[in-house]
Scaffold this motif. Structure first.
Motif, PDB file in Angstrom:
ATOM      1  N   ALA A 144       0.832  -1.205   0.000  1.00 20.36           N
ATOM      2  CA  ALA A 144       0.000   0.000   0.000  1.00 20.36           C
ATOM      3  C   ALA A 144       0.868   1.258   0.000  1.00 20.36           C
ATOM      4  CB  ALA A 144      -0.921  -0.005   1.215  1.00 20.36           C
ATOM      5  N   GLN A 145       1.968   1.210   0.718  1.00 20.00           N
ATOM      6  CA  GLN A 145       2.865   2.369   0.761  1.00 20.00           C
ATOM      7  C   GLN A 145       3.534   2.597  -0.599  1.00 20.00           C
ATOM      8  OE1 GLN A 145       5.560   2.387   4.124  1.00 20.00           O
ATOM      9  NE2 GLN A 145       3.943   1.838   5.565  1.00 20.00           N
ATOM     10  N   PHE A 146       3.936   1.521  -1.265  1.00 16.98           N
ATOM     11  CA  PHE A 146       4.478   1.670  -2.617  1.00 16.98           C
ATOM     12  C   PHE A 146       3.408   2.211  -3.559  1.00 16.98           C
ATOM     13  CE2 PHE A 146       8.023  -1.357  -1.585  1.00 16.98           C
ATOM     14  CZ  PHE A 146       9.059  -0.537  -2.014  1.00 16.98           C
ATOM     15  N   LYS A 147       2.193   1.706  -3.410  1.00 18.51           N
ATOM     16  CA  LYS A 147       1.087   2.143  -4.273  1.00 18.51           C
ATOM     17  C   LYS A 147       0.850   3.642  -4.138  1.00 18.51           C
ATOM     18  CE  LYS A 147      -2.333   1.360  -7.123  1.00 18.51           C
ATOM     19  NZ  LYS A 147      -2.093   0.943  -8.527  1.00 18.51           N
ATOM     20  N   ALA A 148       0.981   4.164  -2.934  1.00 22.58           N
ATOM     21  CA  ALA A 148       0.782   5.594  -2.706  1.00 22.58           C
ATOM     22  C   ALA A 148       1.829   6.419  -3.449  1.00 22.58           C
ATOM     23  CB  ALA A 148       0.833   5.900  -1.217  1.00 22.58           C
ATOM     24  N   LEU A 149       3.055   5.920  -3.537  1.00 19.93           N
ATOM     25  CA  LEU A 149       4.100   6.609  -4.286  1.00 19.93           C
ATOM     26  C   LEU A 149       3.805   6.611  -5.781  1.00 19.93           C
ATOM     27  CD1 LEU A 149       7.478   5.373  -2.714  1.00 19.93           C
ATOM     28  CD2 LEU A 149       6.493   7.662  -2.558  1.00 19.93           C
ATOM     29  N   GLU A 150       3.153   5.561  -6.238  1.00 18.23           N
ATOM     30  CA  GLU A 150       2.909   5.378  -7.665  1.00 18.23           C
ATOM     31  C   GLU A 150       1.645   6.075  -8.158  1.00 18.23           C
ATOM     32  OE1 GLU A 150       4.651   0.885  -6.970  1.00 18.23           O
ATOM     33  OE2 GLU A 150       2.605   1.183  -7.676  1.00 18.23           O
ATOM     34  N   THR A 151       0.805   6.501  -7.239  1.00 19.43           N
ATOM     35  CA  THR A 151      -0.474   7.094  -7.599  1.00 19.43           C
ATOM     36  C   THR A 151      -0.325   8.590  -7.816  1.00 19.43           C
ATOM     37  OG1 THR A 151      -1.629   5.411  -6.279  1.00 19.43           O
ATOM     38  CG2 THR A 151      -2.876   7.371  -6.909  1.00 19.43           C
TER      39      THR A 151
END
Length: 206
Positions: A121-128
């Motif tokens: 989820a933390q990686f996803k936040a960087l990618e969004t």
């Protein structure tokens, strides 16, 4: 002069790539430093921000996950080697719920870590990419100005079977500093000597 090398997923600053670059450039007056990147993105982002601000490198080089973090470091010259711009997807399909062993010794003595939903989820936040007028937090492939395009080089292995973000890089950074190289996903000594080190010499003028 100073280079910061950012390692890939499940690796460490002790990686042989950093050691080989250090041995090559030290006699030329160029110092190569490579920190252990925290495994959780919410820890890694502020850590790297402070580390890079402290050392003020002349060049940042990152591979895979490290290249994703390097892309976030606006204002610095960067070389991105096989950047993994969607770590959340890669980890979901390959590592979710698994204990992952570090490939190289870490300074804190840790030998493994677990990939869980919070990490993804933390990686996803960087990618969004935020909506127009969004927050000031760092986001992958976001806020790229014409000046930034001059600072970033992308090298992509033609035999990389793990990730392929050539189109995304070209869309955001153009083709001027884009190159496909004879390499797999992971760097080895041959590719380092043939492709990476000559480019470093070119950029730094050493």
């Amino acid at each position: 002069m100073q280079i910061i090398y950012l390692h890939g997923f499940s690796s460490a600053g002790s990686t042989g790539t950093a050691t080989e670059m250090r041995n090559h450039f030290y006699p030329l007056g160029v110092n190569v430093i490579s920190p252990d990147i925290p495994v959780m993105p919410n820890d890694a982002v502020p850590f790297l921000h402070d580390f890079i601000a402290e050392h003020k490198p002349d060049l940042i080089i990152g591979t895979s996950m490290g290249a994703m973090y390097a892309e976030l470091q606006k204002g610095y010259r960067r070389i991105l080697v096989n950047p993994s711009f969607q770590m959340s997807r890669t980890l979901t399909f390959n590592h979710l719920g698994k204990n992952v062993a570090f490939q190289n010794p870490r300074q804190d003595g840790a030998t493994q870590f677990k990939v869980d939903k919070e990490m993804i989820a933390q990686f996803k936040a960087l990618e969004t990419v935020p909506k127009k007028g969004g927050d000031n937090a760092p986001h992958v492939l976001y806020g790229i100005t014409p000046e930034e395009k001059e600072l970033v080089w992308g090298l992509f292995g033609d035999k990389d079977r793990l990730v392929n973000f050539q189109k995304e890089f070209q869309k955001c950074y153009g083709k001027e500093h884009f190159k496909v190289i004879d390499a797999e996903h992971r760097l080895n000594s041959i590719v380092l000597k043939k492709e990476i080190i000559p480019l470093i010499h070119q950029i730094l003028g050493v």
